[in-house]
Design a protein around this motif. Structure first.
Motif, PDB file in Angstrom:
ATOM      1  N   ARG A   5      -4.468  -5.586   1.244  1.00 22.08           N
ATOM      2  CA  ARG A   5      -4.784  -6.055   2.467  1.00 22.08           C
ATOM      3  C   ARG A   5      -4.555  -4.941   3.682  1.00 22.08           C
ATOM      4  O   ARG A   5      -5.192  -4.812   4.605  1.00 22.08           O
ATOM      5  N   HIS A   6      -3.304  -4.327   3.264  1.00 20.83           N
ATOM      6  CA  HIS A   6      -3.031  -3.288   4.313  1.00 20.83           C
ATOM      7  C   HIS A   6      -4.198  -2.024   4.183  1.00 20.83           C
ATOM      8  O   HIS A   6      -4.592  -1.532   5.266  1.00 20.83           O
TER       9      HIS A   6
ATOM     10  N   SER B 122      -1.793 -11.896  -1.018  1.00 23.70           N
ATOM     11  CA  SER B 122      -2.880 -11.183   0.003  1.00 23.70           C
ATOM     12  C   SER B 122      -2.062 -11.949   1.380  1.00 23.70           C
ATOM     13  O   SER B 122      -2.319 -11.013   2.501  1.00 23.70           O
TER      14      SER B 122
ATOM     15  N   THR C  57     -10.903   2.170   1.565  1.00 22.90           N
ATOM     16  CA  THR C  57     -12.055   1.421   0.494  1.00 22.90           C
ATOM     17  C   THR C  57     -11.473   1.913  -0.734  1.00 22.90           C
ATOM     18  O   THR C  57     -11.345   0.944  -1.766  1.00 22.90           O
TER      19      THR C  57
ATOM     20  N   VAL D 272      -8.514  -0.225  -1.883  1.00 20.48           N
ATOM     21  CA  VAL D 272      -8.854  -1.884  -2.127  1.00 20.48           C
ATOM     22  C   VAL D 272      -9.534  -1.570  -3.389  1.00 20.48           C
ATOM     23  O   VAL D 272      -9.217  -2.655  -4.136  1.00 20.48           O
TER      24      VAL D 272
ATOM     25  N   TYR E  45      -0.580  -7.109  -1.135  1.00 22.85           N
ATOM     26  CA  TYR E  45      -0.310  -6.504   0.278  1.00 22.85           C
ATOM     27  C   TYR E  45      -0.867  -5.336   0.231  1.00 22.85           C
ATOM     28  O   TYR E  45      -1.193  -4.881   1.454  1.00 22.85           O
TER      29      TYR E  45
ATOM     30  N   ARG F 189      -7.213  -2.486   3.629  1.00 25.06           N
ATOM     31  CA  ARG F 189      -8.617  -3.072   4.303  1.00 25.06           C
ATOM     32  C   ARG F 189      -8.387  -2.962   5.504  1.00 25.06           C
ATOM     33  O   ARG F 189      -9.340  -2.787   6.363  1.00 25.06           O
ATOM     34  N   GLU F 190      -7.169  -3.316   6.274  1.00 31.05           N
ATOM     35  CA  GLU F 190      -7.168  -3.230   7.690  1.00 31.05           C
ATOM     36  C   GLU F 190      -7.282  -1.667   8.342  1.00 31.05           C
ATOM     37  O   GLU F 190      -7.673  -1.406   9.356  1.00 31.05           O
ATOM     38  N   ARG F 191      -7.130  -0.701   7.245  1.00 33.84           N
ATOM     39  CA  ARG F 191      -7.135   0.584   7.810  1.00 33.84           C
ATOM     40  C   ARG F 191      -8.148   1.289   7.188  1.00 33.84           C
ATOM     41  O   ARG F 191      -8.318   2.443   7.217  1.00 33.84           O
ATOM     42  N   ASN F 192      -9.254   0.499   6.571  1.00 32.57           N
ATOM     43  CA  ASN F 192     -10.731   0.891   6.326  1.00 32.57           C
ATOM     44  C   ASN F 192     -10.363   2.170   4.878  1.00 32.57           C
ATOM     45  O   ASN F 192     -11.121   2.888   5.002  1.00 32.57           O
TER      46      ASN F 192
END
Length: 147
Positions: A99-100, A87, A107, A110, A96, A102-105
Motif C-alpha cells: 500500500r505504501h 492492506s 510499481t 508492489v 502495508y 502504491r501511494e508513492r508509485n
C-alpha cells in the motif's frame, strides 16, 4: 463491523482471518462426515466397534478427502483475507509495504509484494498437497489421480 469493534489492530486481522478460514474448512469437514458410506458404518456396527473406533477407523478416513479439500480452500481464503487485512494495517508488513509503495508509485515494490504473497501461497499449497499425498495414498480416487 470487526474494525468498528476492535479497531485496526492485530486482533481484527486475526479475527477476520480465522472467520474466513473456518467456514470452508467446517463445511467441507461436515460434508465429508455426512457422505461417509453407510455400508461402512453398518460394517463397523456388525464388527461391534465402539463409537470412538467407528469414528477413528471409518468416519475420519472416509472424510479425509473432503477435509483436505476444505483445508486447501481454507488456506486460499486465508491468504486472501490476510492480504486484505494487511492492506488496511498501520503496522509494517507485506500489505502495508504494498500500500505504501502504491501511494508513492513504486510499481516494482508492489509487484514484489504480489510475488511474495504468490510464492508463500504456493508453498503453503505444496505443503498441504504433500501431506495429502502421504495421508491418502490408500484412497482409490486419490491413487487414480497420482498414477
Amino acid at each position: 463491523m470487526l474494525i468498528l469493534i476492535f479497531g485496526f489492530g492485530e486482533t481484527t486481522k486475526l479475527t477476520i482471518i480465522a472467520l474466513g478460514s473456518f467456514v470452508p474448512l467446517y463445511l467441507n469437514t461436515f460434508a465429508g462426515i455426512r457422505l461417509t458410506d453407510p455400508r461402512h458404518l453398518e460394517l463397523a456396527r456388525a464388527q461391534r466397534l465402539t463409537r470412538w473406533q467407528s469414528i477413528r477407523d471409518v468416519v475420519l478416513p472416509g472424510a479425509l478427502p473432503s477435509i483436505f479439500t476444505g483445508l486447501r480452500f481454507s488456506l486460499g481464503v486465508t491468504w486472501i483475507t490476510l492480504i486484505v487485512a494487511e492492506s488496511f494495517s498501520v503496522d509494517p508488513g507485506i500489505g502495508y509495504m504494498a500500500r505504501h509503495a502504491r501511494e508513492r508509485n513504486m510499481t516494482e515494490i508492489v509487484v514484489l509484494s504480489v510475488v511474495i504473497y504468490a510464492v508463500l501461497g504456493k508453498l503453503n499449497d505444496l505443503a498441504v498437497r504433500a501431506i495429502e499425498a502421504r495421508t491418502l495414498n490408500w484412497h482409490v480416487n486419490f491413487a487414480a489421480r497420482v498414477s
